[in-house]
Design a protein around this motif. Structure first.
Motif, PDB file in Angstrom:
ATOM      1  N   PHE A 326       0.811  -0.958  -0.074  1.00 31.91           N
ATOM      2  CA  PHE A 326       0.033  -0.171   0.111  1.00 31.91           C
ATOM      3  C   PHE A 326       1.096   1.309   0.029  1.00 31.91           C
ATOM      4  N   PHE A 327       2.119   1.085   0.508  1.00 31.03           N
ATOM      5  CA  PHE A 327       2.927   2.435   0.657  1.00 31.03           C
ATOM      6  C   PHE A 327       4.371   2.430  -0.048  1.00 31.03           C
ATOM      7  N   MET A 328       4.757   1.146  -0.526  1.00 28.16           N
ATOM      8  CA  MET A 328       5.950   1.111  -1.265  1.00 28.16           C
ATOM      9  C   MET A 328       5.946  -0.109  -2.361  1.00 28.16           C
ATOM     10  N   GLN A 329       6.844   0.533  -3.057  1.00 25.10           N
ATOM     11  CA  GLN A 329       6.935  -0.676  -4.405  1.00 25.10           C
ATOM     12  C   GLN A 329       7.900  -2.069  -4.040  1.00 25.10           C
ATOM     13  N   SER A 330       8.831  -1.848  -3.145  1.00 24.88           N
ATOM     14  CA  SER A 330       9.588  -3.022  -2.614  1.00 24.88           C
ATOM     15  C   SER A 330       9.645  -3.031  -1.072  1.00 24.88           C
ATOM     16  N   ALA A 331       9.214  -4.102  -0.552  1.00 23.69           N
ATOM     17  CA  ALA A 331       9.474  -4.301   0.848  1.00 23.69           C
ATOM     18  C   ALA A 331      10.651  -5.235   1.628  1.00 23.69           C
ATOM     19  N   ALA A 332      11.427  -5.418   0.418  1.00 21.20           N
ATOM     20  CA  ALA A 332      12.537  -6.538   0.720  1.00 21.20           C
ATOM     21  C   ALA A 332      13.381  -5.909   1.843  1.00 21.20           C
ATOM     22  N   GLU A 333      13.541  -4.804   2.214  1.00 19.66           N
ATOM     23  CA  GLU A 333      14.534  -4.416   3.273  1.00 19.66           C
ATOM     24  C   GLU A 333      13.567  -4.143   4.564  1.00 19.66           C
ATOM     25  N   LEU A 334      12.271  -4.184   4.541  1.00 23.76           N
ATOM     26  CA  LEU A 334      11.347  -3.776   5.602  1.00 23.76           C
ATOM     27  C   LEU A 334      11.655  -4.684   6.807  1.00 23.76           C
ATOM     28  N   PRO A 335      12.129  -4.115   8.048  1.00 23.21           N
ATOM     29  CA  PRO A 335      12.076  -5.076   9.149  1.00 23.21           C
ATOM     30  C   PRO A 335      11.014  -5.621   9.645  1.00 23.21           C
ATOM     31  N   VAL A 336      10.912  -6.797  10.216  1.00 23.26           N
ATOM     32  CA  VAL A 336       9.622  -7.474  10.647  1.00 23.26           C
ATOM     33  C   VAL A 336      10.323  -8.093  11.945  1.00 23.26           C
ATOM     34  N   ASN A 337       9.919  -7.381  12.934  1.00 22.65           N
ATOM     35  CA  ASN A 337      10.224  -7.904  14.424  1.00 22.65           C
ATOM     36  C   ASN A 337       9.135  -8.652  14.901  1.00 22.65           C
ATOM     37  N   LEU A 376      -5.885   1.491   5.825  1.00 23.00           N
ATOM     38  CA  LEU A 376      -4.618   2.358   5.660  1.00 23.00           C
ATOM     39  C   LEU A 376      -4.026   2.560   7.300  1.00 23.00           C
ATOM     40  N   LEU A 377      -4.704   3.019   7.962  1.00 22.03           N
ATOM     41  CA  LEU A 377      -4.331   3.215   9.082  1.00 22.03           C
ATOM     42  C   LEU A 377      -4.042   1.947   9.794  1.00 22.03           C
ATOM     43  N   LEU A 378      -4.763   1.062   9.771  1.00 24.01           N
ATOM     44  CA  LEU A 378      -4.454  -0.472  10.193  1.00 24.01           C
ATOM     45  C   LEU A 378      -3.180  -1.113   9.715  1.00 24.01           C
ATOM     46  N   ALA A 379      -2.949  -0.670   8.325  1.00 28.97           N
ATOM     47  CA  ALA A 379      -1.989  -1.247   7.662  1.00 28.97           C
ATOM     48  C   ALA A 379      -0.471  -0.666   8.174  1.00 28.97           C
ATOM     49  N   ILE A 380      -0.553   0.757   8.271  1.00 31.13           N
ATOM     50  CA  ILE A 380       0.774   1.338   8.608  1.00 31.13           C
ATOM     51  C   ILE A 380       1.045   0.895  10.204  1.00 31.13           C
ATOM     52  N   ARG A 381      -0.021   0.670  11.014  1.00 27.28           N
ATOM     53  CA  ARG A 381       0.295   0.365  12.336  1.00 27.28           C
ATOM     54  C   ARG A 381       0.934  -1.032  12.294  1.00 27.28           C
ATOM     55  N   LEU A 382       0.497  -1.831  11.522  1.00 31.41           N
ATOM     56  CA  LEU A 382       1.163  -3.215  11.450  1.00 31.41           C
ATOM     57  C   LEU A 382       2.423  -3.136  11.238  1.00 31.41           C
ATOM     58  N   LEU A 383       2.832  -2.285  10.048  1.00 30.56           N
ATOM     59  CA  LEU A 383       4.290  -2.350   9.850  1.00 30.56           C
ATOM     60  C   LEU A 383       5.228  -1.550  10.927  1.00 30.56           C
ATOM     61  N   VAL A 384       4.446  -0.511  11.399  1.00 28.19           N
ATOM     62  CA  VAL A 384       5.375   0.303  12.359  1.00 28.19           C
ATOM     63  C   VAL A 384       5.562  -0.630  13.771  1.00 28.19           C
ATOM     64  N   ALA A 385       4.619  -1.360  14.064  1.00 24.22           N
ATOM     65  CA  ALA A 385       4.683  -2.163  15.528  1.00 24.22           C
ATOM     66  C   ALA A 385       5.713  -3.174  15.149  1.00 24.22           C
ATOM     67  N   VAL A 386       5.991  -3.803  13.972  1.00 22.37           N
ATOM     68  CA  VAL A 386       6.916  -4.617  13.998  1.00 22.37           C
ATOM     69  C   VAL A 386       8.194  -4.164  13.564  1.00 22.37           C
ATOM     70  N   GLY A 387       8.477  -2.621  13.490  1.00 24.57           N
ATOM     71  CA  GLY A 387       9.410  -2.176  13.150  1.00 24.57           C
ATOM     72  C   GLY A 387      10.630  -2.161  14.094  1.00 24.57           C
ATOM     73  N   ASP A 388      11.770  -1.490  13.721  1.00 21.76           N
ATOM     74  CA  ASP A 388      12.839  -1.466  14.707  1.00 21.76           C
ATOM     75  C   ASP A 388      12.729  -0.098  15.701  1.00 21.76           C
ATOM     76  N   THR A 389      13.239  -0.388  16.776  1.00 21.23           N
ATOM     77  CA  THR A 389      13.310   0.688  17.906  1.00 21.23           C
ATOM     78  C   THR A 389      13.969   2.179  17.222  1.00 21.23           C
ATOM     79  N   HIS A 390      13.259   3.236  17.925  1.00 24.28           N
ATOM     80  CA  HIS A 390      13.949   4.334  17.348  1.00 24.28           C
ATOM     81  C   HIS A 390      14.906   4.838  18.501  1.00 24.28           C
ATOM     82  N   ARG A 391      16.306   5.205  18.091  1.00 22.48           N
ATOM     83  CA  ARG A 391      17.128   5.492  18.961  1.00 22.48           C
ATOM     84  C   ARG A 391      17.654   6.860  18.660  1.00 22.48           C
ATOM     85  N   TYR A 392      18.106   7.429  20.006  1.00 18.12           N
ATOM     86  CA  TYR A 392      18.643   8.965  19.773  1.00 18.12           C
ATOM     87  C   TYR A 392      19.650   9.296  21.105  1.00 18.12           C
TER      88      TYR A 392
END
Length: 688
Positions: A326-337, A376-392
């Motif tokens: 829904f958001f990108m052409q390629s999801a090959a590098e998408l982190p899935v934790n 779309l809200l549900l879709a992006i939340r799934l991708l975000v929830a399995v994403g990497d930690t934000h560090r700063y």
């Protein structure tokens, strides 16, 4: 044969397709040793008060409290045909067992059981308990049917909730409506919610902004800020002491911090986000989600969990890659934790809401606007929830100028993590980062300061939006020593409560197209003013909600809970005293057409007729009064006003059902104080 009963026709069709029961009949389908039928919402409901005694058709103080000794149920006239279909099937000789396939939750259980009990069926029950209408989920659910007895407590809790709402709603609404001479809707959850709105309105109305002052020092491209001061003279003195003077960097502290990805959505958090980002009301979001569920694009929406179960773990990476399209052409590098969204201990009846594999290849733009944006809200939340930690890295600088201390904060992103994915969704507005990027500075350095004073004002509390009001309902009276939330309402019912407040004229939404907020109407504020604490208390209602959960778990008897509700309601009716000065709190906004011939009260117009403002009186001239409709005459305000003034009114052109001709007459008000108002005729002219 086995009879499968779903909640809606669309769900029944999905189930019938899987079972091979595709031969259409009137009100059901059959085939492959299955009969599949459906309810249409609540086919059977608790009967109204006048079902117990005709006298309850009128609202009288003396009849309260109304407490059924033996509860009665009725079939809705609009759905009687489908109930008759189900009753015949349930008791038919072809059916040897029944499968409950209504929505897998408290209300779904209630819908099925009331139909089953009303039909006096005694056949064994199996339960289909699924969180998705995907074909594979339905197949797996039928392979693992549960014994219906496992859900007896769920039914007890659902029925107990309905009875409690009936007792409180019927008695409290009638009590306050009769006492204050206008319809005042009271509800077990609705009234505490209104009280929260009124409390926020009051806090805003009495708020007085107070100025505050901060001294800012500019030093070689970065800013240091002093403490907030209420006294401008004190700020001016610091300004004078620091401007153009040396500033010593006393300490520099650096810490690496992290921010975990947000959890998946339950219904309440989905409704809150959709309101905040898209301006959807809670009710709209629920409708969009329900439609997506029935289209098999998302899992069951009426859930209070934000995690998935272990058996789903292997399928999440594939689902995430499909959803990413829904958001990108390629999801090959998408982190899935996947592990970070799995927790069996935090899933009760249903897991978090996520898209299904049926969305793979879906042209999301083809969906209606509300459904598209919700998906779309549900879709992006799934991708975000399995994403990497934000560090700063966070840097805090402490400096001193004269006798005053100043600080500066800086932030450097080390790993964007899930926020990279979050930015793919157009609605995700990142909050402005107030922390500046700091230059390289060493402890002990000295800078020359340029000082200035900045003035601000304290801000009032913000009025409730759907987002913030849902949050307050969910967390009402969360005990400091209790980790379990004590909210009011449930994820499935809160949206309806908000809409009922508006429909009842007790609250309204105001604001622009996207950002709307709740405010109580004059009527709503007046109602909370006269309601005793036990009726409007979020604490009591939150405790009741917890007790309903205990009933679900078999840890509390429904009878004991209802006795508590009955006791509170009885005490309310017997001890409540009217608030003095109610005329100013509840002024009538309806035109008085004259004095009531029974009690002297004002007679006003409503949708159905012309009624005494005192509901305990019972005087009413209905617009569809048979005496007038038979003569093809409309009951108008002028006719009623004349009848109340002089007891009679002259009419011309009255139709005779017997002869088909018209005639003139004088209609006389002949009220004897009975259930209906009577009329007689006097003739002063011959028929034409």
């Amino acid at each position: 044969m086995q009879l499968v009963i779903a909640e809606k026709p669309s769900v029944a069709q999905s189930i019938a397709k899987i079972l091979g029961a595709t031969s259409r009949k009137d009100g059901y389908t059959e085939g492959n040793n299955y009969i599949v039928s459906w309810c249409v919402g609540h086919l059977v409901e608790l009967a109204p008060a006048d079902s117990y005694d005709e006298k309850y058709a009128k609202w009288r103080y003396g009849d309260l409290p109304i407490l059924p000794a033996l509860w009665q149920y009725q079939v809705s006239s609009s759905t009687k045909k489908q109930f008759d279909v189900l009753k015949k099937l349930l008791n038919g000789s072809r059916v040897d067992s029944v499968i409950c396939a209504t929505d897998a939750g408290r209300e779904g259980e209630l819908i099925f059981r009331l139909v089953y009990d009303k039909a006096k069926c005694k056949k064994p029950i199996k339960r289909l308990w699924i969180s998705s209408l995907e074909d594979t989920a339905i197949q797996k659910g039928f392979e693992n049917l549960k014994d219906g007895k496992e859900y007896d407590n769920l039914y007890e809790a659902a029925l107990c909730r309905a009875k409690a709402d009936w007792i409180v709603g019927i008695n409290a609404t009638r009590l306050f409506s009769v006492l204050y001479n206008q319809t005042l809707n009271i509800g077990r959850v609705m009234s505490p919610t209104l009280a929260m709105i009124c409390e926020r309105d009051a806090a805003i109305s009495v708020f007085k902004p107070e100025p505050f002052y901060t001294v800012h020092l500019t030093c070689n491209g970065f800013s240091l800020i002093g403490e907030k001061l209420k006294d401008k003279a004190q700020a001016t003195a610091i300004l004078t002491a620091c401007n153009g003077q040396d500033v010593l960097i006393e300490s520099i502290e650096q810490k690496e911090k992290s921010e975990k990805p947000p959890k998946l959505y339950d219904l309440t958090t989905l409704q809150r986000e959709a309101n905040k980002l898209l301006g959807f009301t809670a009710e709209q979001t629920l409708q969009y989600a329900q439609s997506l569920y029935e289209k098999k694009y998302i899992t069951y929406p009426r859930t209070d969990s934000r995690f998935l179960t272990e058996d789903m773990e292997s399928g999440i990476p594939v689902l995430a890659k499909a959803t990413a399209a829904f958001f990108m052409q390629s999801a090959a590098e998408l982190p899935v934790n996947t592990a970070q969204v799995i927790d069996n201990s935090k899933v009760s009846d249903h897991h978090a809401i996520i898209p299904t594999m049926n969305t793979k290849g879906l042209d999301v733009q083809s969906l209606p606007h509300g459904e598209r944006e919700t998906l779309l809200l549900l879709a992006i939340r799934l991708l975000v929830a399995v994403g990497d930690t934000h560090r700063y890295s966070e840097t805090v600088i402490t400096a001193k100028c004269g006798e005053s201390v100043f600080t500066a904060k800086g932030k450097t992103v080390l790993q964007d993590g899930f926020k990279t994915v979050q930015k793919l969704y157009k609605g995700e507005q990142e909050k402005e980062d107030k922390d500046q990027a700091l230059p390289s500075i060493d402890q002990g350095e000295v800078f020359t300061a340029k000082a200035e004073i900045k003035e601000g004002k304290t801000s009032p509390p913000k009025p409730f939006t759907d987002d913030t009001l849902l949050s307050s309902m969910e967390n009402a009276n969360k005990a400091e020593t209790d980790a379990e939330r004590k909210g009011i309402g449930t994820p499935a019912t809160r949206a309806g409560i908000l809409e009922k407040l508006i429909k009842s004229g007790l609250a309204e939404r105001k604001g622009d197209k996207k950002t709307k907020y709740f405010t109580a109407t004059h009527k709503g504020t007046a109602l909370i003013t006269v309601l005793p604490e036990q009726v409007q208390s979020p604490l009591m209602t939150a405790v009741w909600e917890e007790k309903l959960k205990l009933i679900e778990r078999g840890e509390l008897s429904a009878e004991g809970f209802l006795l508590e509700i009955v006791g509170m309601t009885t005490a309310l009716v017997k001890t409540y005293e009217m608030i003095k000065g109610a005329d100013t709190l509840f002024p009538s906004d309806r035109e008085s057409l004259g004095k009531c011939p029974r009690c002297g009260g004002a007679v006003t117009e409503n949708k159905k007729g012309f009624c005494c403002s005192d509901k305990s009186c019972g005087f009413a001239i209905w617009k569809e009064n048979r005496f007038f409709t038979a003569k093809k005459k409309n009951v108008t305000k002028s006719i009623v006003a004349e009848l109340l003034k002089s007891g009679k009114v002259a009419l011309t052109g009255c139709y005779s059902e017997k002869t088909g001709k018209t005639y003139d007459c004088v209609v006389v008000l002949d009220d004897t104080g009975g259930q209906y108002v009577n009329f007689t005729m006097e003739f002063g002219a011959k028929k034409k």
